[in-house]
Motif scaffolding. Structure first.
Motif, mmCIF file in Angstrom:
data_model
loop_
_atom_site.group_PDB
_atom_site.id
_atom_site.type_symbol
_atom_site.label_atom_id
_atom_site.label_comp_id
_atom_site.label_asym_id
_atom_site.label_seq_id
_atom_site.Cartn_x
_atom_site.Cartn_y
_atom_site.Cartn_z
ATOM 1 N N LEU A 57 0.838 -1.200 0.000
ATOM 2 C CA LEU A 57 0.000 0.000 0.000
ATOM 3 C C LEU A 57 0.874 1.253 0.000
ATOM 4 O O LEU A 57 0.644 2.202 -0.762
ATOM 5 N N ILE A 75 -3.951 6.087 3.633
ATOM 6 C CA ILE A 75 -3.735 4.814 4.332
ATOM 7 C C ILE A 75 -3.784 5.085 5.828
ATOM 8 O O ILE A 75 -3.063 5.934 6.349
ATOM 9 N N VAL A 255 -2.756 -1.417 -6.743
ATOM 10 C CA VAL A 255 -2.193 -2.291 -5.715
ATOM 11 C C VAL A 255 -1.456 -3.454 -6.363
ATOM 12 O O VAL A 255 -0.368 -3.851 -5.924
#
Length: 335
Positions: A57, A75, A255
């Protein structure tokens, strides 16, 4: 010895999120609305684990993959007791969050409207084990079937770790119902095995490595003995995925690029760990590299579902239609 009472929540071998919440929580909130920045860029909040496997991430952020996909991604660290992560996704506070096989399946078994969007990590024989069963030197336990009538210490009851122990006992010809499990602090597992407080423990990550360094004996290859078992996924609410399929696909594709980059650049993974974990730099440098993989093996997941239900770890066996987003990267064994 009889088996201990099943805990209603589970935990991944590297402390990845779990998803146990009361069923009514699944019905509240919308979780479908898409928010944007002032210039119209879709905003996504993703809840990561407290332990590990979240490195891609940050790599996606650092390498500009999210930006290139036209996304504004934040995040955040999920709750330590991550039963709070599913409601956050369902009510729209976050669009995606991390979990493992048992964590997700416990939610799916309760008919929660959540779906796996992409995999992150699955057990594989391509890497050295980073988790496993440990016993003191000279122990009479030399195989998983030897655990019959013995006590095994776990960091948490009822989750993926308990499942893999029971599965490997059965695979080795033993009776998993004859194994007693006790919950101990993760930091106490190795001492419990070494002192004889428990006959064995199942440890992971830095603690597994430290246990072997301290002279404990490892039995088997941990979760690598069930290649394909999902150790980390990203999930979202069914409503969000249905309402925003384009944005969601851009996110999981970004991702996926980061997973590929992480596999090719282990130093980038170590840099993230040094910044975002409490592990020592020395351990991070010596630890085996993680192999990241976007694919979720539905054949192995079905095995996990069936066996978890057999062992009393799941209240029901959710169908595939209640597990995967239709755009999730799934594979079957042998494909």
């Amino acid at each position: 010895m009889s088996k201990s009472t099943r805990s209603p929540w589970g935990r991944l071998s590297v402390a990845v999120v779990t998803l146990v919440v009361a069923a009514p929580l699944a019905a509240c909130g919308s979780g479908a609305a898409e928010t944007t920045t002032s210039d119209g860029t879709p905003k996504i909040t993703v809840l990561r684990s407290n332990g590990a496997l979240f490195e891609p991430l940050y790599i996606a952020q650092q390498q500009g993959y999210f930006k290139d996909a036209g996304l504004d991604v934040t995040i955040k660290t999920g709750a330590q007791d991550t039963s709070q992560n599913a409601p956050s996704v369902l009510n729209g506070e976050a669009q995606f969050a991390m979990t493992d096989s048992s964590g997700f399946l416990k939610g799916a078994a309760k008919n929660m409207p959540i779906r796996i969007a992409t995999g992150l990590v699955s057990a594989t024989t391509k890497t050295e084990p980073t988790d496993g069963l440990l016993v003191k030197k000279g122990s009479s336990i030399t195989s998983f079937s030897d655990l019959e009538g013995k006590t095994v210490g776990l960091s948490a009851l009822g989750g993926t770790i308990q499942f893999i122990v029971e599965y490997l006992v059965e695979k080795d010809g033993g009776d998993p119902s004859k194994v007693k499990f006790v919950s101990l602090p993760t930091t106490s597992l190795n001492d419990a095995a070494g002192s004889g407080k428990t006959d064995a423990v199942y440890s992971f990550g830095a603690f597994y490595a430290a246990g072997k360094q301290a002279g404990l004996t490892s039995i088997g290859s941990g979760m690598n003995d069930l290649p394909g078992i999902t150790q980390g996924v990203l999930f979202a609410s069914e409503k969000y995925l249905s309402a925003n399929p384009g944005t969601a696909k851009k996110f999981i594709d970004a991702v996926a690029k980061a997973l590929t980059y992480a596999d090719a650049h282990p130093d980038a993974v170590r840099a993230v760990d040094k910044k975002y974990t409490q592990l020592s730099a020395d351990y991070i440098e010596k630890a085996p590299a993680t192999y990241y993989d976007k694919d979720v093996n539905t054949t192995v997941m079905r095995t996990v579902i069936t066996k978890m239900h057999d062992y009393g770890l799941l209240t029901s066996e959710p169908k595939d239609s209640a597990i995967y987003w239709d755009k999730a990267p799934t594979v079957t064994s042998g494909s």
